[in-house]
Design a protein around this motif. Structure first.
Motif, short mmCIF file in Angstrom:
data_model
loop_
_atom_site.label_atom_id
_atom_site.label_comp_id
_atom_site.label_asym_id
_atom_site.label_seq_id
_atom_site.Cartn_x
_atom_site.Cartn_y
_atom_site.Cartn_z
N TRP A 139 0.82 -1.23 0.00
CA TRP A 139 0.00 0.00 0.00
C TRP A 139 0.85 1.27 0.00
CZ3 TRP A 139 0.95 3.15 4.17
CH2 TRP A 139 1.48 2.55 5.33
N ARG A 140 2.09 1.19 0.41
CA ARG A 140 2.89 2.41 0.59
C ARG A 140 3.14 3.17 -0.72
NH1 ARG A 140 7.96 0.02 3.55
NH2 ARG A 140 7.59 -1.49 1.86
N GLN A 142 1.22 3.35 -3.23
CA GLN A 142 -0.04 3.95 -3.65
C GLN A 142 -0.39 5.19 -2.83
OE1 GLN A 142 -1.72 3.25 -6.27
NE2 GLN A 142 -0.63 1.40 -6.88
N THR A 143 -0.16 5.14 -1.51
CA THR A 143 -0.48 6.32 -0.71
C THR A 143 0.48 7.46 -1.02
OG1 THR A 143 -1.19 7.03 1.50
CG2 THR A 143 0.87 5.80 1.39
N GLY A 146 -0.71 9.00 -4.16
CA GLY A 146 -1.83 9.89 -3.90
C GLY A 146 -1.38 11.29 -3.51
N HIS A 162 -5.25 7.04 -3.77
CA HIS A 162 -5.64 6.93 -2.36
C HIS A 162 -6.61 5.76 -2.16
CE1 HIS A 162 -3.58 10.30 -0.60
NE2 HIS A 162 -4.15 11.17 -1.40
N ALA A 165 -4.77 2.49 -2.25
CA ALA A 165 -4.05 2.27 -0.99
C ALA A 165 -4.99 1.76 0.09
CB ALA A 165 -3.36 3.55 -0.55
N THR A 174 -1.93 5.16 8.12
CA THR A 174 -1.34 6.15 7.22
C THR A 174 -2.16 6.38 5.95
OG1 THR A 174 0.88 5.82 8.09
CG2 THR A 174 0.71 6.77 5.89
N PRO A 175 -2.57 5.33 5.21
CA PRO A 175 -3.37 5.61 4.01
C PRO A 175 -4.71 6.27 4.34
CG PRO A 175 -3.21 3.25 4.39
CD PRO A 175 -2.23 3.90 5.31
N ASN A 178 -3.82 9.94 5.03
CA ASN A 178 -3.49 10.67 3.80
C ASN A 178 -4.73 10.93 2.95
OD1 ASN A 178 -0.79 10.96 4.35
ND2 ASN A 178 -0.17 9.13 3.24
N TYR A 179 -5.61 9.96 2.89
CA TYR A 179 -6.86 10.17 2.15
C TYR A 179 -7.70 11.25 2.84
CZ TYR A 179 -11.35 9.25 -0.11
OH TYR A 179 -12.52 9.38 -0.80
N GLY A 266 2.59 10.03 4.01
CA GLY A 266 3.07 8.74 3.52
C GLY A 266 4.35 8.32 4.20
#
Length: 268
Positions: A139-140, A142-143, A146, A162, A165, A174-175, A178-179, A266
């Protein structure tokens, strides 16, 4: 010193004539003495990760100078430099390490983080994309994508990254955080608060998630709640600065990410 070196050379020359095998061993010993210091052990490296950023930067900087092809040292140095706010230096350190390890996911992620931290998300897109291709279930990347797309003002791609992620890691803080900040930047403070409350309840949540929640609550005009959250983690002078920022920001259209010290960014 020069006479001593001449003496060593003379002795070695005599040994080479009289006993070649012994002379070879002696020459090897001399070279060993002259060799560069050994790199730190795995235990020493594990201990170094617990040091403060300045000490970490010194440790990993020394390791990286010993071996510029050491991917772990390059990533460690970049992370420490980023923690010190030396984001340009962090990007340069990772670039050097990537010469020897162009497909190292950890280095690619560090390069993306460094560019994001210096506010140049456009340059984070390529390394984050490459990391995503190398580790499609992680997932890292992808975030980070984003956040990078946001900085590059490519909102549709930021939204998609986002969401990807979140699909990969629905229970990571974290994701979600960030979203949430993506939503806040678009003016959806209520949606951001919902996501941040979910993130703050997760075991992986840290100070940045809680302080992002404080930021969003403050931008919603709920300063007493924001202050309470801020005081739980921050020293009084920083709380005062953050509250001053919030009071100045209330009434402005939308929200932004200028409360730099409190972004999730992120970081994992």
């Amino acid at each position: 010193m020069c006479r001593n070196r001449a003496l060593v050379a003379t002795v070695l020359a005599g040994l080479l004539t009289a006993a070649p095998a012994f002379a070879a061993d002696a020459a090897t010993s001399v070279e060993a003495v002259r060799a560069a210091p050994a790199k730190a052990s795995p235990q020493q490296r594990a201990e170094a990760r617990r040091l403060d950023p300045l000490a970490r930067a010194a440790f990993w900087g020394s390791e990286f100078e010993l071996d510029p092809g050491d991917a772990e040292a390059g990533a460690g140095l970049a992370q420490a430099l980023r923690a010190l706010g030396r984001n340009d230096d962090a990007a340069q350190a990772v670039d050097r390490a990537l010469i020897a390890h162009p497909d190292d996911t950890a280095l690619l992620l560090e390069l993306a983080r460094a560019h994001i931290a210096r506010g140049q998300g456009f340059y984070a897109i390529a390394p984050a994309r490459k990391a995503a291709a190398l580790a499609p279930r992680d997932w890292r990347p992808q975030t980070l994508l984003g956040v990078a797309y946001e900085q590059a003002e490519r909102d549709d791609e930021a939204e998609a990254a986002h969401r990807q992620a979140l699909a990969l890691a629905p229970n990571e803080a974290t994701p979600l955080a960030n979203y949430a900040m993506h939503l806040a930047a678009k003016g959806d403070l209520a949606g951001a608060e919902t996501q941040l409350r979910r993130a703050a309840a997760l075991p992986s949540a840290g100070i940045q998630v809680r302080q992002n929640l404080a930021l969003v609550l403050g931008l919603e005009g709920r300063l007493p709640e924001a202050e309470k959250l801020a005081r739980a983690d921050l020293p009084p002078e920083q709380v005062a600065n953050n509250l001053a920022y919030l009071r100045a920001a209330i009434g402005q259209a939308g929200a932004n990410r200028s409360w730099d010290a409190l972004k999730a960014g992120g970081g994992q």
